[in-house]
Design an enzyme around this catalytic site. Structure first.
Site, PDB file in Angstrom:
ATOM      1  N   HIS A 232       0.830  -1.199   0.000  1.00 54.02           N
ATOM      2  CA  HIS A 232       0.000   0.000   0.000  1.00 54.02           C
ATOM      3  C   HIS A 232       0.869   1.256   0.000  1.00 54.02           C
ATOM      4  O   HIS A 232       2.080   1.201   0.245  1.00 54.02           O
ATOM      5  CB  HIS A 232      -0.964   0.021   1.191  1.00 54.02           C
ATOM      6  CG  HIS A 232      -0.274   0.073   2.515  1.00 54.02           C
ATOM      7  ND1 HIS A 232       0.253  -1.037   3.146  1.00 54.02           N
ATOM      8  CD2 HIS A 232      -0.019   1.111   3.346  1.00 54.02           C
ATOM      9  CE1 HIS A 232       0.793  -0.697   4.295  1.00 54.02           C
ATOM     10  NE2 HIS A 232       0.644   0.608   4.437  1.00 54.02           N
ATOM     11  N   ASP A 234       0.826   5.063   1.717  1.00 60.31           N
ATOM     12  CA  ASP A 234       0.172   5.785   2.813  1.00 60.31           C
ATOM     13  C   ASP A 234      -0.579   7.026   2.333  1.00 60.31           C
ATOM     14  O   ASP A 234      -1.676   7.325   2.821  1.00 60.31           O
ATOM     15  CB  ASP A 234       1.205   6.182   3.867  1.00 60.31           C
ATOM     16  CG  ASP A 234       1.704   4.984   4.658  1.00 60.31           C
ATOM     17  OD1 ASP A 234       1.080   3.913   4.560  1.00 60.31           O
ATOM     18  OD2 ASP A 234       2.717   5.121   5.370  1.00 60.31           O
ATOM     19  N   HIS A 290       5.007   0.054  -0.009  1.00 63.34           N
ATOM     20  CA  HIS A 290       5.606  -0.857   0.970  1.00 63.34           C
ATOM     21  C   HIS A 290       4.589  -1.874   1.479  1.00 63.34           C
ATOM     22  O   HIS A 290       3.389  -1.772   1.215  1.00 63.34           O
ATOM     23  CB  HIS A 290       6.183  -0.077   2.154  1.00 63.34           C
ATOM     24  CG  HIS A 290       5.147   0.740   2.891  1.00 63.34           C
ATOM     25  ND1 HIS A 290       4.782   2.011   2.498  1.00 63.34           N
ATOM     26  CD2 HIS A 290       4.383   0.473   3.982  1.00 63.34           C
ATOM     27  CE1 HIS A 290       3.859   2.492   3.317  1.00 63.34           C
ATOM     28  NE2 HIS A 290       3.592   1.562   4.232  1.00 63.34           N
ATOM     29  N   ARG A 300       5.121  -9.391  17.050  1.00 61.79           N
ATOM     30  CA  ARG A 300       5.809  -8.179  16.588  1.00 61.79           C
ATOM     31  C   ARG A 300       5.055  -6.950  17.095  1.00 61.79           C
ATOM     32  O   ARG A 300       3.856  -6.796  16.859  1.00 61.79           O
ATOM     33  CB  ARG A 300       5.851  -8.174  15.061  1.00 61.79           C
ATOM     34  CG  ARG A 300       6.452  -6.944  14.383  1.00 61.79           C
ATOM     35  CD  ARG A 300       6.144  -7.052  12.900  1.00 61.79           C
ATOM     36  NE  ARG A 300       6.828  -6.094  12.056  1.00 61.79           N
ATOM     37  CZ  ARG A 300       6.371  -4.882  11.749  1.00 61.79           C
ATOM     38  NH1 ARG A 300       5.213  -4.460  12.270  1.00 61.79           N
ATOM     39  NH2 ARG A 300       7.046  -4.102  10.924  1.00 61.79           N
TER      40      ARG A 300
END
Length: 321
Positions: A232, A234, A290, A300
């Site tokens: 995607h 941002d 990214h 995570r």
């Protein structure tokens, strides 16, 4: 009287036979030696080939490049190294042209940076505890949970709730004023670092929404919100974003496997391996397409903190109300 054979004839015959046998033996030995020589030559080439392939594999695995499902991937920052400051400039996309420009803030210089020098690992542990405390109130049924201290958005099962309304006074028992003060201080440091890297004034940048903690594990996705791994942009997804940052709160290979951040450039994928306290930041346009790799094991933790140049889209630091 029968004729007698001459001794010399027998000797000659014997000698001829012996010479033939010796010649045959010589040819046999020559053939064996030649065969052995060829085998030795093949062994040497196989050994050389093995050493070369081993060296290349070692380079690919331990150097700056890795083989992945997407092809060759350059590692911009390994989890085991300490990166003081690293900046890679990339050409700006045209995404910013479709939005109002703000002189002295809207990106004219685009790129991506990485630093381990502004947030300590001790501070990262303290910030991670904020995420752990907040997410202990809820959490997604799928692999990705979020906590937004600004809006109060919290993953709960297959939905989101406003934790300030949903849990009421319990929120005050969960967080402290010191938690929110640390959050604000860290945000300011990241903002100043981004401004310095891109040559703009930090006062021209505004915190924008959504800004949130994320917790990702290998649970099966239950809703579209759990599918965090899709590529995607941002600026396209959120509109207000001009600069994006991520502060990692756990360590790649130590706390989780997979889950690397991947910049998807033409012909190459460049990754940042998370390390507690590491900040990765970048301009938010399509020059920085990214995604995040799927987490294969462990958990995570990270926090996404983003900034806009448009004051109309700015938000203040969260407060414990």
């Amino acid at each position: 009287m029968a004729p007698q054979r001459r001794a010399g004839s027998r000797t000659a015959e014997s000698g001829g036979a012996g010479a033939g046998a010796r010649a045959q033996e010589s040819r046999r030995l020559s053939s064996v030696m030649k065969g052995n020589g060829q085998k030795d030559s093949r062994r040497k080439w196989l050994k050389v080939a093995f050493l070369l392939s081993s060296a290349m594999l070692g380079y690919l695995l331990s150097g700056s490049y890795l083989l992945s499902e997407e092809g060759v991937t350059e590692v911009l920052a390994h989890y085991g190294e300490i990166v003081k400051d690293k900046f890679i400039e990339v050409p700006c996309s045209e995404d910013y042209d479709s939005h109002k420009r703000f002189e002295g803030c809207t990106p004219r210089k685009c790129g991506r940076g990485i630093t381990d020098a502004i947030i300590s690992r001790v501070e990262a542990e303290r910030i991670r505890r904020i995420a752990e405390k907040g997410l202990s109130l809820g959490g997604s049924d799928g692999g990705a949970s979020i906590l937004d201290l600004h809006s109060g958005a919290l993953s709960l099962g297959k939905h989101f709730v406003n934790m300030y309304r949903y849990f009421g006074d319990k929120v005050h028992d969960t967080f402290t004023e010191e938690d929110f003060h640390l959050y604000s201080e860290v945000r300011q440091r990241i903002q100043q670092k981004i401004a310095l890297a891109f040559g703009i004034s930090s006062s021209s940048m505004y915190l924008t929404k959504p800004t949130f903690f994320s917790r990702i594990n290998n649970s099966e996705a239950k809703t579209a919100h759990d599918e965090y791994w899709h590529p995607h942009i941002d600026k396209v997804t959120y509109g207000s974003f001009d600069y994006t940052s991520l502060l990692y709160l756990s360590d790649y290979t130590e706390d989780f496997g997979g889950g690397r951040f991947v910049f998807m450039d033409e012909g190459a994928n460049r990754t940042v391996e998370p390390r507690a306290g590491r900040v990765s930041f970048f301009t938010s346009g399509s020059e920085n397409l990214h995604r995040v790799e799927k987490v294969h094991w462990g958990t995570r933790y990270a926090i996404t903190i983003s900034f806009t140049c448009n004051p109309d889209h700015g938000i203040g630091d969260p407060v414990l109300t």
